[in-house]
Design a protein around this motif. Structure first.
Motif, PDB file in Angstrom:
ATOM      1  N   LEU A   1      -6.022  -3.176   6.202  1.00  0.00           N
ATOM      2  CA  LEU A   1      -4.871  -2.740   6.975  1.00  0.00           C
ATOM      3  C   LEU A   1      -4.457  -1.350   6.497  1.00  0.00           C
ATOM      4  O   LEU A   1      -4.233  -1.147   5.306  1.00  0.00           O
ATOM      5  CB  LEU A   1      -3.707  -3.725   6.785  1.00  0.00           C
ATOM      6  N   ARG A   2      -4.429  -0.406   7.442  1.00  0.00           N
ATOM      7  CA  ARG A   2      -3.973   0.946   7.116  1.00  0.00           C
ATOM      8  C   ARG A   2      -2.474   0.989   7.337  1.00  0.00           C
ATOM      9  O   ARG A   2      -1.976   0.676   8.401  1.00  0.00           O
ATOM     10  CB  ARG A   2      -4.650   1.992   7.991  1.00  0.00           C
ATOM     11  N   ILE A   3      -1.753   1.362   6.286  1.00  0.00           N
ATOM     12  CA  ILE A   3      -0.296   1.480   6.333  1.00  0.00           C
ATOM     13  C   ILE A   3       0.064   2.953   6.240  1.00  0.00           C
ATOM     14  O   ILE A   3      -0.473   3.678   5.403  1.00  0.00           O
ATOM     15  CB  ILE A   3       0.345   0.750   5.132  1.00  0.00           C
ATOM     16  N   GLU A   4       0.970   3.398   7.096  1.00  0.00           N
ATOM     17  CA  GLU A   4       1.509   4.759   7.020  1.00  0.00           C
ATOM     18  C   GLU A   4       2.927   4.662   6.487  1.00  0.00           C
ATOM     19  O   GLU A   4       3.786   4.024   7.099  1.00  0.00           O
ATOM     20  CB  GLU A   4       1.523   5.417   8.402  1.00  0.00           C
TER      21      GLU A   4
ATOM     22  N   ILE B   1      -1.259   0.050  16.855  1.00  0.00           N
ATOM     23  CA  ILE B   1      -0.442   0.413  15.696  1.00  0.00           C
ATOM     24  C   ILE B   1       0.877  -0.334  15.832  1.00  0.00           C
ATOM     25  O   ILE B   1       1.558  -0.227  16.856  1.00  0.00           O
ATOM     26  CB  ILE B   1      -0.216   1.933  15.627  1.00  0.00           C
ATOM     27  N   LEU B   2       1.209  -1.118  14.819  1.00  0.00           N
ATOM     28  CA  LEU B   2       2.409  -1.949  14.836  1.00  0.00           C
ATOM     29  C   LEU B   2       3.442  -1.414  13.858  1.00  0.00           C
ATOM     30  O   LEU B   2       3.091  -0.829  12.830  1.00  0.00           O
ATOM     31  CB  LEU B   2       2.055  -3.386  14.466  1.00  0.00           C
ATOM     32  N   GLN B   3       4.711  -1.662  14.164  1.00  0.00           N
ATOM     33  CA  GLN B   3       5.794  -1.332  13.249  1.00  0.00           C
ATOM     34  C   GLN B   3       6.081  -2.564  12.395  1.00  0.00           C
ATOM     35  O   GLN B   3       6.140  -3.687  12.914  1.00  0.00           O
ATOM     36  CB  GLN B   3       7.044  -0.907  14.025  1.00  0.00           C
ATOM     37  N   LEU B   4       6.234  -2.349  11.093  1.00  0.00           N
ATOM     38  CA  LEU B   4       6.436  -3.430  10.139  1.00  0.00           C
ATOM     39  C   LEU B   4       7.613  -3.098   9.234  1.00  0.00           C
ATOM     40  O   LEU B   4       7.856  -1.931   8.928  1.00  0.00           O
ATOM     41  CB  LEU B   4       5.181  -3.620   9.286  1.00  0.00           C
ATOM     42  N   GLU B   5       8.310  -4.137   8.783  1.00  0.00           N
ATOM     43  CA  GLU B   5       9.425  -3.956   7.859  1.00  0.00           C
ATOM     44  C   GLU B   5       9.142  -4.752   6.591  1.00  0.00           C
ATOM     45  O   GLU B   5       8.727  -5.916   6.659  1.00  0.00           O
ATOM     46  CB  GLU B   5      10.733  -4.441   8.484  1.00  0.00           C
ATOM     47  N   VAL B   6       9.385  -4.146   5.447  1.00  0.00           N
ATOM     48  CA  VAL B   6       9.188  -4.813   4.163  1.00  0.00           C
ATOM     49  C   VAL B   6      10.307  -5.839   3.974  1.00  0.00           C
ATOM     50  O   VAL B   6      11.486  -5.494   4.004  1.00  0.00           O
ATOM     51  CB  VAL B   6       9.202  -3.804   2.998  1.00  0.00           C
ATOM     52  N   VAL B   7       9.930  -7.118   3.823  1.00  0.00           N
ATOM     53  CA  VAL B   7      10.917  -8.171   3.628  1.00  0.00           C
ATOM     54  C   VAL B   7      10.809  -8.851   2.272  1.00  0.00           C
ATOM     55  O   VAL B   7      11.714  -9.576   1.862  1.00  0.00           O
ATOM     56  CB  VAL B   7      10.838  -9.242   4.743  1.00  0.00           C
ATOM     57  N   ARG B   8       9.702  -8.602   1.552  1.00  0.00           N
ATOM     58  CA  ARG B   8       9.516  -9.216   0.235  1.00  0.00           C
ATOM     59  C   ARG B   8       8.616  -8.314  -0.588  1.00  0.00           C
ATOM     60  O   ARG B   8       7.605  -7.823  -0.083  1.00  0.00           O
ATOM     61  CB  ARG B   8       8.857 -10.586   0.412  1.00  0.00           C
ATOM     62  N   VAL B   9       8.978  -8.093  -1.837  1.00  0.00           N
ATOM     63  CA  VAL B   9       8.155  -7.292  -2.747  1.00  0.00           C
ATOM     64  C   VAL B   9       7.904  -8.126  -3.999  1.00  0.00           C
ATOM     65  O   VAL B   9       8.840  -8.608  -4.630  1.00  0.00           O
ATOM     66  CB  VAL B   9       8.857  -5.964  -3.130  1.00  0.00           C
ATOM     67  N   GLU B  10       6.636  -8.312  -4.335  1.00  0.00           N
ATOM     68  CA  GLU B  10       6.229  -9.084  -5.502  1.00  0.00           C
ATOM     69  C   GLU B  10       5.214  -8.267  -6.303  1.00  0.00           C
ATOM     70  O   GLU B  10       4.731  -7.242  -5.820  1.00  0.00           O
ATOM     71  CB  GLU B  10       5.591 -10.404  -5.069  1.00  0.00           C
TER      72      GLU B  10
ATOM     73  N   PHE C   1       6.743  -8.263  11.383  1.00  0.00           N
ATOM     74  CA  PHE C   1       6.479  -7.501  12.596  1.00  0.00           C
ATOM     75  C   PHE C   1       7.813  -7.120  13.231  1.00  0.00           C
ATOM     76  O   PHE C   1       8.668  -7.987  13.435  1.00  0.00           O
ATOM     77  CB  PHE C   1       5.649  -8.312  13.608  1.00  0.00           C
ATOM     78  N   VAL C   2       8.000  -5.851  13.546  1.00  0.00           N
ATOM     79  CA  VAL C   2       9.225  -5.385  14.198  1.00  0.00           C
ATOM     80  C   VAL C   2       8.969  -5.384  15.694  1.00  0.00           C
ATOM     81  O   VAL C   2       8.053  -4.721  16.171  1.00  0.00           O
ATOM     82  CB  VAL C   2       9.618  -3.969  13.713  1.00  0.00           C
TER      83      VAL C   2
ATOM     84  N   ILE D   1      12.392  -3.254  -0.106  1.00  0.00           N
ATOM     85  CA  ILE D   1      12.849  -4.126   0.973  1.00  0.00           C
ATOM     86  C   ILE D   1      13.662  -3.301   1.970  1.00  0.00           C
ATOM     87  O   ILE D   1      14.480  -2.479   1.580  1.00  0.00           O
ATOM     88  CB  ILE D   1      13.664  -5.295   0.403  1.00  0.00           C
ATOM     89  N   GLY D   2      13.369  -3.514   3.246  1.00  0.00           N
ATOM     90  CA  GLY D   2      14.074  -2.816   4.311  1.00  0.00           C
ATOM     91  C   GLY D   2      13.353  -1.589   4.835  1.00  0.00           C
ATOM     92  O   GLY D   2      13.661  -1.112   5.930  1.00  0.00           O
ATOM     93  N   GLU D   3      12.386  -1.060   4.072  1.00  0.00           N
ATOM     94  CA  GLU D   3      11.630   0.105   4.545  1.00  0.00           C
ATOM     95  C   GLU D   3      10.755  -0.292   5.727  1.00  0.00           C
ATOM     96  O   GLU D   3      10.274  -1.415   5.806  1.00  0.00           O
ATOM     97  CB  GLU D   3      10.729   0.662   3.444  1.00  0.00           C
ATOM     98  N   ARG D   4      10.553   0.659   6.625  1.00  0.00           N
ATOM     99  CA  ARG D   4       9.658   0.438   7.764  1.00  0.00           C
ATOM    100  C   ARG D   4       8.412   1.295   7.609  1.00  0.00           C
ATOM    101  O   ARG D   4       8.491   2.435   7.156  1.00  0.00           O
ATOM    102  CB  ARG D   4      10.361   0.763   9.070  1.00  0.00           C
ATOM    103  N   VAL D   5       7.298   0.705   7.990  1.00  0.00           N
ATOM    104  CA  VAL D   5       6.009   1.388   7.945  1.00  0.00           C
ATOM    105  C   VAL D   5       5.279   1.069   9.241  1.00  0.00           C
ATOM    106  O   VAL D   5       5.649   0.148   9.970  1.00  0.00           O
ATOM    107  CB  VAL D   5       5.152   0.933   6.736  1.00  0.00           C
ATOM    108  N   SER D   6       4.242   1.831   9.538  1.00  0.00           N
ATOM    109  CA  SER D   6       3.363   1.474  10.651  1.00  0.00           C
ATOM    110  C   SER D   6       2.074   0.934  10.057  1.00  0.00           C
ATOM    111  O   SER D   6       1.679   1.315   8.958  1.00  0.00           O
ATOM    112  CB  SER D   6       3.105   2.675  11.558  1.00  0.00           C
ATOM    113  N   GLY D   7       1.435   0.020  10.770  1.00  0.00           N
ATOM    114  CA  GLY D   7       0.209  -0.588  10.268  1.00  0.00           C
ATOM    115  C   GLY D   7      -0.809  -0.787  11.369  1.00  0.00           C
ATOM    116  O   GLY D   7      -0.455  -1.022  12.526  1.00  0.00           O
TER     117      GLY D   7
END
Length: 88
Positions: A16-19, A68-77, A85-86, A51-57
């Motif tokens: 998965l390519r994330i921008e 290309i989809l918009q995604l939001e960070v909801v969990r960081v481990e 998915f936004v 958490i809360g940042e948006r990226v495209s994937g």
């Protein structure tokens, strides 16, 4: 710990390519996917995403170009991040 998830996770290993606005392009590997999001493996994710940042994937390596989809960070481990998915 109980699992109260609404959506079933399906194991899925794809590139998965994330921008990201600050870190640029990241090529990551997914661990699983559900109707509402995807989990990606990422060393030291806590240093890169919040958490809360948006990226495209965009999924890589398919026979045709994936959307290309918009995604939001909801969990960081320590292992990675959960992305929702936004759907605007």
């Amino acid at each position: 710990m109980s699992n109260h998830r609404k959506n079933v996770r399906t194991p899925l290993k794809v590139r998965l390519r994330i921008e990201h606005p600050l870190h640029g392009e990241l090529i990551l590997t997914t661990r699983d996917i559900s109707d509402c999001g995807v989990y990606v493996l990422m060393d030291q994710a806590q240093d890169k995403l919040s958490i809360g940042e948006r990226v495209s994937g965009q999924v890589q390596g398919l026979p045709m170009e994936a959307p290309i989809l918009q995604l939001e960070v909801v969990r960081v481990e320590a292992m990675g991040v959960g992305l929702r998915f936004v759907r605007d």
